[in-house]
Motif scaffolding. Structure first.
Motif, short mmCIF file in Angstrom:
data_model
loop_
_atom_site.label_atom_id
_atom_site.label_comp_id
_atom_site.label_asym_id
_atom_site.label_seq_id
_atom_site.Cartn_x
_atom_site.Cartn_y
_atom_site.Cartn_z
N VAL A 94 55.99 -38.99 56.85
CA VAL A 94 54.89 -38.94 57.83
C VAL A 94 53.79 -39.93 57.44
CG1 VAL A 94 53.06 -37.48 58.76
CG2 VAL A 94 55.37 -36.57 58.52
N THR A 95 53.48 -40.03 56.17
CA THR A 95 52.43 -40.94 55.71
C THR A 95 52.82 -42.39 55.98
OG1 THR A 95 51.81 -39.40 53.95
CG2 THR A 95 51.07 -41.68 53.72
N SER A 103 46.23 -48.30 51.49
CA SER A 103 45.09 -47.57 52.07
C SER A 103 44.00 -48.52 52.56
CB SER A 103 44.51 -46.61 51.04
OG SER A 103 44.06 -47.30 49.89
N MET A 104 44.19 -49.83 52.37
CA MET A 104 43.21 -50.83 52.82
C MET A 104 43.86 -51.79 53.81
SD MET A 104 41.20 -51.80 49.29
CE MET A 104 40.34 -50.56 48.33
N THR A 105 43.02 -52.49 54.55
CA THR A 105 43.56 -53.49 55.46
C THR A 105 44.31 -54.55 54.65
OG1 THR A 105 41.45 -54.65 55.36
CG2 THR A 105 41.78 -53.16 57.21
N HIS A 106 45.43 -54.99 55.18
CA HIS A 106 46.35 -55.82 54.41
C HIS A 106 45.69 -57.11 53.92
CE1 HIS A 106 49.92 -57.73 53.02
NE2 HIS A 106 49.95 -58.64 53.98
N ALA A 155 41.49 -43.75 54.22
CA ALA A 155 40.41 -42.87 53.76
C ALA A 155 40.94 -41.46 53.52
CB ALA A 155 39.28 -42.84 54.79
N PHE A 156 41.81 -40.99 54.42
CA PHE A 156 42.35 -39.64 54.27
C PHE A 156 43.31 -39.54 53.09
CE2 PHE A 156 45.81 -36.64 55.15
CZ PHE A 156 45.08 -35.46 55.22
N ILE A 157 44.22 -40.50 52.98
CA ILE A 157 45.22 -40.39 51.90
C ILE A 157 44.59 -40.64 50.52
CG2 ILE A 157 47.13 -40.98 53.43
CD1 ILE A 157 47.16 -43.77 52.26
N ALA A 175 42.24 -29.94 41.80
CA ALA A 175 41.47 -31.18 41.90
C ALA A 175 41.78 -31.90 43.22
CB ALA A 175 41.79 -32.09 40.72
N VAL A 176 43.02 -31.77 43.71
CA VAL A 176 43.41 -32.39 44.98
C VAL A 176 42.85 -31.59 46.15
CG1 VAL A 176 45.37 -32.91 46.48
CG2 VAL A 176 45.48 -33.46 44.05
N ILE A 177 42.84 -30.25 46.04
CA ILE A 177 42.33 -29.39 47.11
C ILE A 177 40.83 -29.62 47.30
CG2 ILE A 177 41.91 -27.01 47.80
CD1 ILE A 177 44.53 -26.26 46.43
N ALA A 178 40.12 -29.74 46.19
CA ALA A 178 38.66 -29.95 46.25
C ALA A 178 38.34 -31.26 45.53
CB ALA A 178 37.93 -28.78 45.61
N PRO A 179 38.64 -32.40 46.15
CA PRO A 179 38.49 -33.69 45.46
C PRO A 179 37.03 -34.08 45.24
CG PRO A 179 39.04 -34.05 47.76
CD PRO A 179 39.12 -32.58 47.55
N LYS A 180 36.79 -34.78 44.12
CA LYS A 180 35.47 -35.34 43.83
C LYS A 180 35.66 -36.80 43.42
CE LYS A 180 33.54 -30.98 42.08
NZ LYS A 180 32.94 -30.30 40.91
N ASN A 181 34.73 -37.63 43.86
CA ASN A 181 34.72 -39.04 43.48
C ASN A 181 35.98 -39.78 43.96
OD1 ASN A 181 32.34 -38.50 42.07
ND2 ASN A 181 33.47 -38.01 40.21
N ALA A 182 36.58 -39.32 45.07
CA ALA A 182 37.74 -40.01 45.62
C ALA A 182 37.35 -40.60 46.95
CB ALA A 182 38.92 -39.04 45.78
N PHE A 183 37.34 -41.94 47.02
CA PHE A 183 36.96 -42.57 48.29
C PHE A 183 37.59 -43.96 48.33
CE2 PHE A 183 33.83 -44.19 45.38
CZ PHE A 183 33.23 -43.07 44.82
#
Length: 484
Positions: free
Chosen positions: A311-312, A345-348, A371-373, A476-484
């Motif tokens: 799906v991804t 996850s970024m424009t090519h 951004a989501f992944i 950590a994945v359920i409640a992510p921090k510092n992931a952007f």
């Protein structure tokens, strides 16, 4: 300093009431019996579904597991001194031993094609009951041993021969180490010309070597540690020759230079004791176990999450032009470069493979799907293929690109020990990440904290530690921090 120190009588301190070795032996026997007892409890709870004709097979399995657990626990160091007064170390090694025992039994039953002859409910009940009983008993025993230790029950009465700088540093080390079972009474020294103090802190200098022999004859001392410079070989020989005629333990303290590496293990090179300053971590059998852990768990994870990967990939293709995967050079084991695989996850046209800048909050290079992944760490999942290939491990220090910086400086310029994290394979997740040190390293302090956690993982690796980190990673994945 005083020119001459009066001979002071060694205080009559009571001898250790209980040998610690005896207590450790009792713990060994108790935990062996707990394994057998938990199996018996499980038998009683599942007696309705276990035929009487098969009872002997169950009893043999229980007894065999008890022997296997005892062997694995001994090899792992479950009964070493450092695990007797530290509940964290004790539980870590205990659960690893019990888990490996259960895994071996399941594997053996499968290979011998006898797994169908045993009740799965009984096996699961036994594993859970045994783990709870072992953990509970070790917690109670550790608390009890700590209390006994505080009252000096295990302490041996020790003195240091040599009141110079070497002996003084040894005394500081002994009194500052709460894992030692030593009651330090003071010093002895032949030098009476003012070169050694009358008292160091609250530890007196009692007298000469002859006074020491007399105190030993009176039964006031259990152990003597000779702390003389190793360059004074003739003097050491003379002192040891006198003490060798007495029935106490005699030890030679390390030379002054050795105190800088006091936390390093002492091993025998033939018959010669040497300090191991640095060891290759996770090597030998440990490396085989960790590789097996990586392959087995990775295959299980892929079997579960493959729909997410499909799906991804489709979402990335529909969201922006370019490839599904993104390959980027990273530093791995022994500083060797390898290509890490991630979902793009970024424009090519803005993806960087050289002079890489870490993603920041609101980074315009990141796509909508990206951004989501990134936030959910789905972009990292293709690294499971890196794990199968052998470039990475499931758990380890996260791999960084060689050009990444903290506060404008390359990582290795900020922290001198940065390269030490490459002693092991990099991981998809790590101790630093689950402790909150993930994402952008925009300050030198963040990088130092990350390196500290990485090195702690390398020095304290175990299968149990890996499983704990993987468990923490889920949250950590359920409640992510510092992931952007």
């Amino acid at each position: 300093m005083t020119a001459a120190a009066p001979v002071t009588r060694v205080p009559a301190v009571e001898e250790a009431k209980v040998p610690l070795d005896l207590m450790v032996f009792i713990i060994r026997v108790l935990e062996f019996l707990l394994v057998l007892g938990s199996g018996a409890v499980a038998l009683y709870l599942w007696s309705d579904v276990i035929p009487g004709s098969g009872l002997a097979d169950y009893l043999r399995a229980i007894f065999g597991a008890g022997l296997l657990f005892a062997l694995v626990a001994e090899i792992i160091g479950t009964y070493d001194l450092d695990a007797q007064f530290s509940l964290r170390r004790a539980w870590q090694r205990l659960f690893t031993s019990w888990g490996m025992t259960a895994l071996f039994l399941v594997t053996t039953a499968f290979l011998l094609k006898v797994s169908a002859e045993f009740s799965r409910g009984w096996a699961l009940t036994w594993f859970v009951t045994g783990g709870v009983m072992l953990a509970g008993s070790r917690a109670a025993l550790t608390i009890w041993l700590r209390r006994l230790k505080r009252h000096g029950v295990f302490d041996s009465r020790a003195v240091i021969f040599g009141a110079g700088e070497q002996g003084q540093r040894l005394a500081d080390y002994i009194r500052g180490n709460d894992r030692l079972t030593i009651s330090l009474l003071g010093f002895f020294d032949d030098r009476r010309d003012g070169r050694v103090p009358v008292i160091f802190g609250d530890l007196p200098v009692f007298g000469t070597c002859d006074d020491l022999v007399a105190a030993i004859r009176e039964g006031l001392i259990d152990q003597v540690i000779v702390a003389l410079p190793w360059s004074a070989e003739e003097r050491i020989r003379e002192v040891v020759a006198k003490l060798a005629l007495t029935p106490v333990r005699i030890r030679l303290a390390p030379d002054l230079a050795s105190f800088a590496f006091a936390h390093r293990p002492l091993v025998l090179l033939g018959d010669l004791p040497v300090l191991t300053l640095f060891e290759r971590p996770i090597s030998g059998t440990d490396a085989i176990i960790k590789r097996a852990e990586d392959v087995i768990l990775t295959l299980l994870i892929l079997a579960v999450i493959w729909p997410v990967l499909v799906v991804t990939a489709i979402a990335i293709k529909l969201d922006s032009p370019g490839p599904v995967f993104f390959r980027q050079p990273r530093e791995g084991f022994n500083n060797r470069l390898f290509e890490v695989l991630k979902f793009r996850s970024m424009t090519h046209e803005l993806c960087e493979t050289d002079g890489i800048r870490q993603a920041t909050r609101g980074d315009k290079r990141v796509t909508r799907v990206g951004a989501f992944i990134r936030r959910t760490s789905i972009d990292e999942l293709p690294q499971l293929l890196n794990v199968l290939k052998g470039d990475m491990s499931l758990v380890g220090p996260r791999p960084h690109a060689p050009s990444t910086r903290a506060a404008g400086r390359l990582f290795h310029e900020v922290v001198q020990t940065y390269a030490a994290r490459h002693k092991v394979k990099p991981g998809m997740t790590g101790w630093a990440q689950v402790c909150g040190f993930r994402g952008e390293t925009d300050t030198e302090d963040k990088l130092r904290k990350r390196i500290e956690h990485d090195l702690h993982y390398i020095e304290n690796w175990s299968v149990g530690f890996d499983l704990y980190i993987l468990f923490r990673t889920i949250f950590a994945v359920i409640a992510p921090k510092n992931a952007f």
